[in-house]
Scaffold this motif. Structure first.
Motif, PDB file in Angstrom:
ATOM      1  N   VAL A 121      17.654   6.717  -0.031  1.00 55.50           N
ATOM      2  CA  VAL A 121      16.573   6.493  -0.992  1.00 55.50           C
ATOM      3  C   VAL A 121      15.255   6.757  -0.273  1.00 55.50           C
ATOM      4  CG1 VAL A 121      15.489   4.866  -2.570  1.00 55.50           C
ATOM      5  CG2 VAL A 121      17.963   4.747  -2.150  1.00 55.50           C
ATOM      6  N   GLY A 122      14.501   7.729  -0.735  1.00 52.49           N
ATOM      7  CA  GLY A 122      13.290   8.165  -0.030  1.00 52.49           C
ATOM      8  C   GLY A 122      12.261   7.066   0.155  1.00 52.49           C
ATOM      9  N   LYS A 123      11.560   7.125   1.277  1.00 52.23           N
ATOM     10  CA  LYS A 123      10.513   6.146   1.565  1.00 52.23           C
ATOM     11  C   LYS A 123       9.380   6.221   0.551  1.00 52.23           C
ATOM     12  CE  LYS A 123      11.210   5.744   6.566  1.00 52.23           C
ATOM     13  NZ  LYS A 123      10.578   5.902   7.906  1.00 52.23           N
ATOM     14  N   GLU A 124       9.227   7.398  -0.072  1.00 48.64           N
ATOM     15  CA  GLU A 124       8.145   7.544  -1.047  1.00 48.64           C
ATOM     16  C   GLU A 124       8.330   6.614  -2.241  1.00 48.64           C
ATOM     17  OE1 GLU A 124      11.324  10.601  -1.888  1.00 48.64           O
ATOM     18  OE2 GLU A 124      10.171   9.963  -0.122  1.00 48.64           O
ATOM     19  N   GLN A 125       9.589   6.260  -2.537  1.00 44.06           N
ATOM     20  CA  GLN A 125       9.829   5.348  -3.645  1.00 44.06           C
ATOM     21  C   GLN A 125       9.375   3.934  -3.287  1.00 44.06           C
ATOM     22  OE1 GLN A 125      13.175   5.706  -6.157  1.00 44.06           O
ATOM     23  NE2 GLN A 125      13.971   7.524  -5.137  1.00 44.06           N
ATOM     24  N   LEU A 126       9.553   3.576  -2.028  1.00 44.14           N
ATOM     25  CA  LEU A 126       9.057   2.275  -1.567  1.00 44.14           C
ATOM     26  C   LEU A 126       7.531   2.253  -1.598  1.00 44.14           C
ATOM     27  CD1 LEU A 126       9.792  -0.497  -0.416  1.00 44.14           C
ATOM     28  CD2 LEU A 126       9.787   0.521   1.868  1.00 44.14           C
ATOM     29  N   PRO A 137      10.560  -7.498  -1.408  1.00 44.29           N
ATOM     30  CA  PRO A 137      11.756  -8.016  -2.101  1.00 44.29           C
ATOM     31  C   PRO A 137      11.888  -7.489  -3.523  1.00 44.29           C
ATOM     32  CG  PRO A 137      10.680  -9.779  -0.885  1.00 44.29           C
ATOM     33  CD  PRO A 137       9.753  -8.603  -0.841  1.00 44.29           C
ATOM     34  N   GLN A 138      10.746  -7.361  -4.232  1.00 48.34           N
ATOM     35  CA  GLN A 138      10.801  -6.835  -5.597  1.00 48.34           C
ATOM     36  C   GLN A 138      11.225  -5.368  -5.615  1.00 48.34           C
ATOM     37  OE1 GLN A 138       6.756  -7.784  -6.782  1.00 48.34           O
ATOM     38  NE2 GLN A 138       7.453  -9.483  -8.073  1.00 48.34           N
ATOM     39  N   ALA A 139      10.660  -4.592  -4.692  1.00 55.27           N
ATOM     40  CA  ALA A 139      11.038  -3.175  -4.600  1.00 55.27           C
ATOM     41  C   ALA A 139      12.508  -3.033  -4.227  1.00 55.27           C
ATOM     42  CB  ALA A 139      10.154  -2.473  -3.569  1.00 55.27           C
ATOM     43  N   LEU A 140      12.975  -3.919  -3.359  1.00 47.80           N
ATOM     44  CA  LEU A 140      14.367  -3.886  -2.934  1.00 47.80           C
ATOM     45  C   LEU A 140      15.284  -4.156  -4.117  1.00 47.80           C
ATOM     46  CD1 LEU A 140      15.714  -3.533  -0.106  1.00 47.80           C
ATOM     47  CD2 LEU A 140      15.917  -6.023  -0.021  1.00 47.80           C
ATOM     48  N   ARG A 141      14.948  -5.175  -4.890  1.00 50.60           N
ATOM     49  CA  ARG A 141      15.802  -5.590  -6.004  1.00 50.60           C
ATOM     50  C   ARG A 141      15.748  -4.619  -7.171  1.00 50.60           C
ATOM     51  NH1 ARG A 141      14.547  -8.833 -10.322  1.00 50.60           N
ATOM     52  NH2 ARG A 141      12.562  -9.371  -9.347  1.00 50.60           N
ATOM     53  N   ARG A 142      14.574  -4.079  -7.468  1.00 52.08           N
ATOM     54  CA  ARG A 142      14.412  -3.258  -8.670  1.00 52.08           C
ATOM     55  C   ARG A 142      14.615  -1.763  -8.442  1.00 52.08           C
ATOM     56  NH1 ARG A 142       8.946  -5.876 -11.447  1.00 52.08           N
ATOM     57  NH2 ARG A 142       9.715  -8.047 -11.588  1.00 52.08           N
ATOM     58  N   ILE A 143      14.351  -1.298  -7.235  1.00 54.08           N
ATOM     59  CA  ILE A 143      14.375   0.148  -6.987  1.00 54.08           C
ATOM     60  C   ILE A 143      15.395   0.556  -5.930  1.00 54.08           C
ATOM     61  CG2 ILE A 143      12.998   2.128  -6.213  1.00 54.08           C
ATOM     62  CD1 ILE A 143      10.545   0.705  -7.360  1.00 54.08           C
TER      63      ILE A 143
END
Length: 232
Positions: A121-126, A137-143
């Motif tokens: 999963v690309g770092k750009e999405q983070l 944590p939200q990015a981890l759970r949702r994306i």
């Protein structure tokens, strides 16, 4: 000796009597293996000092030694090692030792599956998640986790099937699962009907593997539909 339909049914009945134990080994070991895999993957992704080096040694040893050797080390070695410290675990169930071995073994492989899936999963999405105000944590759970899960799922299914086949080694330490039951049947029959008996157990394993594949396929399709719905 001629095998009739009643003989086949009798053999399958005796083998299936031990199926719940085999499935219990599979499910419990898989749950712990996934937990171990997640922890090891996190340690390696974050490169946590000391733990990262220990995880690397663990992975190298686990992937470089036969599973049956690991099983004997856990079943015969750990009780002797702990006994030197005055800890006696010889009364533990063989099931516990099998679960420990299979969990550690499969967990090593799943950790690489989870790590590579996360990194895919690309770092750009983070970074995009941060830009809209999400916490990690939200990015981890949702994306990150949903996408990594879809990537990891086929390999998780493959390793689940491998784990099912690995459970056939449990009989080497005296657990009477479906493979152990086959050995008992052959012993009681003095080896007569060996081909038919092995055909019967092969069919049992085959059917279980097909069911696992169908479950994984169903989850994949569910995830694709869910992802498509979110995209729309």
């Amino acid at each position: 000796m001629t095998f009739g339909l009643s003989d086949w049914i009798n053999i399958l009945g005796q083998v299936l009597d031990r199926l719940p134990l085999t499935l219990a080994m599979l499910v419990v070991s898989l749950i712990f293996a996934m937990l171990i895999g997640i922890v090891i993957a996190f340690i390696r992704i974050e490169k946590i000092p000391v733990l990262h080096q220990l995880a690397t040694v663990y992975l190298s040893f686990t992937r470089s030694t036969p599973l049956i050797v690991q099983l004997f080390l856990v079943y015969f070695g750990i009780p002797q090692l702990l006994l030197t410290f005055g800890i006696d675990i010889n009364h533990w169930s063989r099931f516990v030792f099998v679960v420990i071995t299979f969990s550690l073994h499969t967990g090593a492989y799943l950790s690489e599956v989870f790590r590579s899936s996360y990194l895919s999963v690309g770092k750009e999405q983070l970074e995009a998640a941060y830009s809209v105000g999400m916490t990690y944590p939200q990015a981890l759970r949702r994306i990150l986790i949903p996408q990594a899960f879809r990537v990891a799922l086929p390999n998780v299914g493959n390793h689940t099937i491998e784990l099912l086949k690995d459970t056939a080694l449990a009989f080497t330490i005296g657990i009477i699962d479906i493979m152990g039951q086959v050995k008992l049947i052959l012993g009681n029959n003095y080896g007569v009907g060996m081909f038919q008996i092995y055909v019967a157990i092969a069919v049992v394993y085959w059917i279980i593997c097909i069911l696992i594949e169908l479950v994984i396929l169903w989850i994949e399709r569910s995830q694709r539909k869910k992802h498509a719905g979110i995209s729309n």
